[in-house]
Design an enzyme around this catalytic site. Structure first.
Site, PDB file in Angstrom:
ATOM      1  N   ASP A  63       5.506 -14.057  -3.658  1.00 14.59           N
ATOM      2  CA  ASP A  63       4.230 -13.067  -3.270  1.00 14.59           C
ATOM      3  C   ASP A  63       4.554 -11.861  -3.122  1.00 14.59           C
ATOM      4  O   ASP A  63       5.698 -11.281  -2.562  1.00 14.59           O
ATOM      5  CB  ASP A  63       3.986 -13.639  -1.701  1.00 14.59           C
ATOM      6  CG  ASP A  63       2.360 -13.067  -1.554  1.00 14.59           C
ATOM      7  OD1 ASP A  63       1.933 -12.326  -2.132  1.00 14.59           O
ATOM      8  OD2 ASP A  63       1.915 -13.473  -0.421  1.00 14.59           O
TER       9      ASP A  63
HETATM   10  C1  BGC Z   1      -0.900 -11.671  -0.879  1.00 18.03           C
HETATM   11  C2  BGC Z   1      -1.334 -12.751  -1.799  1.00 18.03           C
HETATM   12  C3  BGC Z   1      -1.912 -12.322  -3.016  1.00 18.03           C
HETATM   13  C4  BGC Z   1      -0.797 -11.237  -3.605  1.00 18.03           C
HETATM   14  C5  BGC Z   1      -1.460 -10.677  -4.870  1.00 18.03           C
HETATM   15  C6  BGC Z   1      -0.050 -10.408  -1.563  1.00 18.03           C
HETATM   16  O1  BGC Z   1       0.030  -9.428  -0.676  1.00 18.03           O
HETATM   17  O2  BGC Z   1      -0.096 -12.124   0.047  1.00 18.03           O
HETATM   18  O3  BGC Z   1      -2.224 -13.730  -1.122  1.00 18.03           O
HETATM   19  O4  BGC Z   1      -2.109 -13.317  -3.881  1.00 18.03           O
HETATM   20  O5  BGC Z   1      -1.001 -10.143  -2.679  1.00 18.03           O
HETATM   21  O6  BGC Z   1      -2.485  -9.757  -4.866  1.00 18.03           O
END
Ligand code: BGC
Length: 738
Positions: free
Chosen positions: A285
């Site tokens: 993530d």
């Molecule tokens: C979030 C995710 C998301 C990713 C990509 C992160 O900050 O926790 O849920 O998919 O960003 O945008």
């Protein structure tokens, strides 16, 4: 076309069949192995790299550095880039200007819709309509695929009993059984039964694991729980999505048992691949790899890259730790090239299954983008599922409103188009959204709607109170739209209070004091403490953030064009001090039985019961339940037992009821919840109509992680509950023998 691209096209021709309907895994395997054998170390590392695209005022854009990386084969995946035209442009760079012409994988957060936005996921889950939720993912996938996207970061499978956490809005609530059905349905919706179909996209199971249990509800905070609790209540939805065929998983930001998920071999390799047989790829993530420096389990970015890939991470989102360090780590023997090959193999295999080697542009069709986006069917569906997601928490008769009645509509949220979309609204646009007050004007006639802002959702400004009270004085009934600014929910939106913010409740109190009947419409993304508001308002309709067609859907429900049928998928406490509060609590050694006894598991200043229980939700009709009829006194081994109730619509209009079944295992080798959801069915009944609703109980219904951590049932006595809410059930008993 470059020589290398021609080679690739030849390989694709030779191995045609991978990524198309009826594709076989062998053709994908040989394509991938052939490529792997020709890749340099740098090109391999490039396939593990995922960088973001940007969005500027003129449209999508990408940093110069990233374009150079794509061209050099140092970046094989991009997220946040969309539109058919723009993804085609980037894809052309990868296909025509790199040595091997490996296509880019394009990802995006398509969470509750892409252009047509559906209710936030917590709202979707309150519909308990698994088929409709699957359909919402199918539509979202189709719209996204038409805009050049291949991959969504959904379903979000984080079980959550912590309303302070802003991301509770993105999940399916507190329950692993309901959550698992939804996780699997969304995966099926996105991926269909053929990933190579140009209308389907790759799902990503996130945030693995237990991200929904941050201490004190603070986003990104520490998570710690027993392995038993993890496996029984938190892991099932992730597993259900994997079992449904999801081919990518996102590691969560949090640590678990002292090890950040990003370096957690127990999660990423032992459970995910070893126990569940997952054979897709795992992405971090965001900058999860370098964030481990702050977690304090690695020394620097290089050490973090080593820990991540050796634990089972295949792709690095945005941190550049893999691109900067993997080559050196391999030369130093700290990461084996086999480990890298395995990661690249997994990523390329998914690209092959998506059909990208056959036609890298198959998802970039401006024509399909025009035809498939925000179609009248998609919008009609969005309107229906938004109505289905709404939960009528209480109603003294103020709802439904009658067409032609003079209605005062109060609250800044009533005229906000933006808030209706909620957080993570994909590519949804507020200018395509009709506000609640406008939709009410359209339906009820502009002259019958008297709007006053009153106050906004956040500030302490009471200067609009007087105008609001004057609007109220001219109306027969009042609809007050209150709740949270949608930016107060979602990522990095934890709250220390779960009250309705600002002076909204104070205005409600002033309005209620006039004696006019008041219905509250709530826009919010978490369970709120509504103990004061429930005393002031006649009716409360929980509308969440209902999406593109939210204004019309709220109107449909308020005026009774749609009979509400949503049920809470998460418990609403009566005080923040009760948190965590959920329906599958244990009994304890001193259960709360006598309201006045001191030495029982209780609070001195508030009762134990929540304000609105899990499964609760009213309609404009009523349902009566017969006693439970069991097919016998019990069952044994692999047998089963049937349990049924007759549900009757005792009101005057057709309605839909979610009939819920819970069980309790009275004595176990480890203690068991006093109630645990094990089944449900949605039934639609005409006025006066009865239907017999039957459930089958078998060993799988009774199974849990026993004291020795094996999963299965135990012999003994059980209680069974069936009803329209976890706190409104009929009860029966049965026994089970092995
Ligand atoms: C979030 C995710 C998301 C990713 C990509 C992160 O900050 O926790 O849920 O998919 O960003 O945008």
């Amino acid at each position: 076309m470059k020589k290398t691209a021609i080679l690739l096209a030849l390989a694709a021709l030779l191995l045609a069949g991978c990524g198309t309907s009826g594709s076989n895994d062998d053709s994908c395997t040989s394509l991938v192995e052939d490529l792997l054998s020709r890749m340099t170390l740098e090109e391999k590392i490039g396939q593990t790299v995922l960088y973001t695209s940007d969005w500027s005022v003129t449209g999508p854009s990408i940093r110069d550095g990233y374009i150079d990386d794509i061209r050099a084969g140092r970046c094989g995946n991009i997220f946040n880039a969309y539109t058919a035209a723009y993804t085609r442009k980037l894809q052309e760079v990868a296909v025509n200007e790199t040595r091997l012409g490996i296509p880019i994988l394009f990802g995006y957060d398509v969470i509750h819709g892409f252009r047509t936005i559906f209710p936030i996921n917590l709202g979707l889950s309150a519909s308990w309509d698994i088929e409709a939720i699957e359909e919402s993912a199918r539509i979202a996938g189709r719209e996204a695929a038409a805009a050049g996207l291949h991959w969504t970061y959904s379903p979000m499978c984080d079980i959550c009993v912590e309303p302070r956490w802003g991301r509770i809005s993105e999940g399916a609530g507190e329950d692993p059984y309901l959550g698992s059905l939804i996780a699997a349905a969304m995966t099926r919706g996105y991926q269909g039964d053929d990933l190579g179909d140009e209308n389907t996209i790759l799902a990503c199971v996130k945030h693995y694991a237990a991200y929904g249990a941050p201490q004190a509800g603070r986003d990104y905070n520490t998570v710690d729980m027993s392995d038993r609790w993890l496996r029984e209540f938190y892991l099932p939805p992730y597993k259900a999505a994997v079992d449904a065929g999801a081919l990518s998983v996102m590691a969560s930001f949090n640590e678990l048992d002292g090890v950040p998920a990003t370096a957690n071999k127990y999660l990423m390799t032992d459970i995910l691949r070893g126990e569940w047989g997952f054979d897709g790829f795992v992405v971090t993530d965001y900058t999860g790899i370098t964030e481990m420096i702050c977690h304090g389990n690695v020394t620097d970015a290089k050490d973090a890259a080593r820990a991540a890939i050796n634990a089972g991470i295949d792709m690095d989102m945005q941190s550049a730790a893999f691109s900067d360090n993997l080559a050196a780590l391999i030369h130093e023997g700290k990461v084996s090239e086999k480990t890298l090959d395995e990661a690249v193999r997994r990523i390329l295999t998914v690209k092959a299954k998506l059909g990208l080697f056959e036609d890298p542009y198959r998802y970039c069709s401006e024509e399909r983008e025009r035809e498939l986006t925000m179609t009248p069917e998609n919008l009609a569906f969005a309107r229906r599922i938004a109505s289905e997601s709404m939960v009528l928490l209480q109603n003294d008769g103020v709802l439904p409103l009658r067409k032609g009645q003079k209605i005062a509509v109060i609250g800044a949220l009533a005229e906000s188009a933006d808030d209706l979309l909620g957080s993570w609204r994909g590519a949804g646009e507020a200018d395509k959204v009709e506000t609640i007050v406008d939709a009410m004007r359209d339906y009820n006639g502009a002259s019958n709607i008297i709007y006053a802002r009153g106050c906004d959702e956040i500030s302490d400004d009471k200067s609009g109170f007087q105008a609001a009270l004057s609007a109220v004085s001219r109306a027969e009934k009042v609809v007050m739209v209150i709740g949270e600014d949608c930016q107060w929910t979602g990522e990095a939106a934890s709250r220390s209070s779960i009250n309705i913010p600002g002076v909204q409740s104070e205005l409600l109190e002033r309005i209620a004091a006039t004696g006019k009947p008041v219905a509250v419409v709530l826009l919010n993304g978490r369970p709120l403490d509504l103990s004061a508001e429930s005393q002031m308002a006649g009716a409360i309709l929980e509308a969440w953030y209902p999406g593109t067609m939210g204004g019309q859907a709220v109107t449909d429900v308020l005026f009774g064009e749609f009979n509400p049928c949503g049920k809470l998928s998460v418990t609403f406490p009566r005080a923040l001090g009760q948190v965590p509060i959920y329906h599958y609590a244990k009994n304890t050694g001193r259960p709360y039985v006598h309201p006045d006894a001191k030495y029982e598991s209780r609070y001195l200043d508030v009762v134990n019961e929540p304000l609105f229980a899990f499964g609760h939700g009213l309609a404009y009709t009523s349902f009566e339940y017969s006693d439970i009829e069991l097919g016998g006194s019990g069952f044994s081994g692999n047998g089963s037992l049937s349990a049924s109730v007759t549900v009757t619509n005792t009101g005057e209009r057709e309605g839909t009821e979610v009939v819920q079944m819970y069980i309790r295992d009275l004595v176990g080798s480890v203690t068991r919840p006093v109630k645990q959801l094990k089944g449900f069915q949605r039934v639609t009944l005409a006025p006066g109509q009865s239907e017999r609703v039957s459930f089958t109980i078998d060993a799988s219904t009774l199974s849990f992680y026993r004291q020795d951590m094996t999963f299965g049932p135990e012999a003994g006595d059980f209680k069974l509950f069936i009803g329209g809410a976890s706190d409104n059930v009929k009860e029966a008993s049965f026994n089970y023998s092995l």
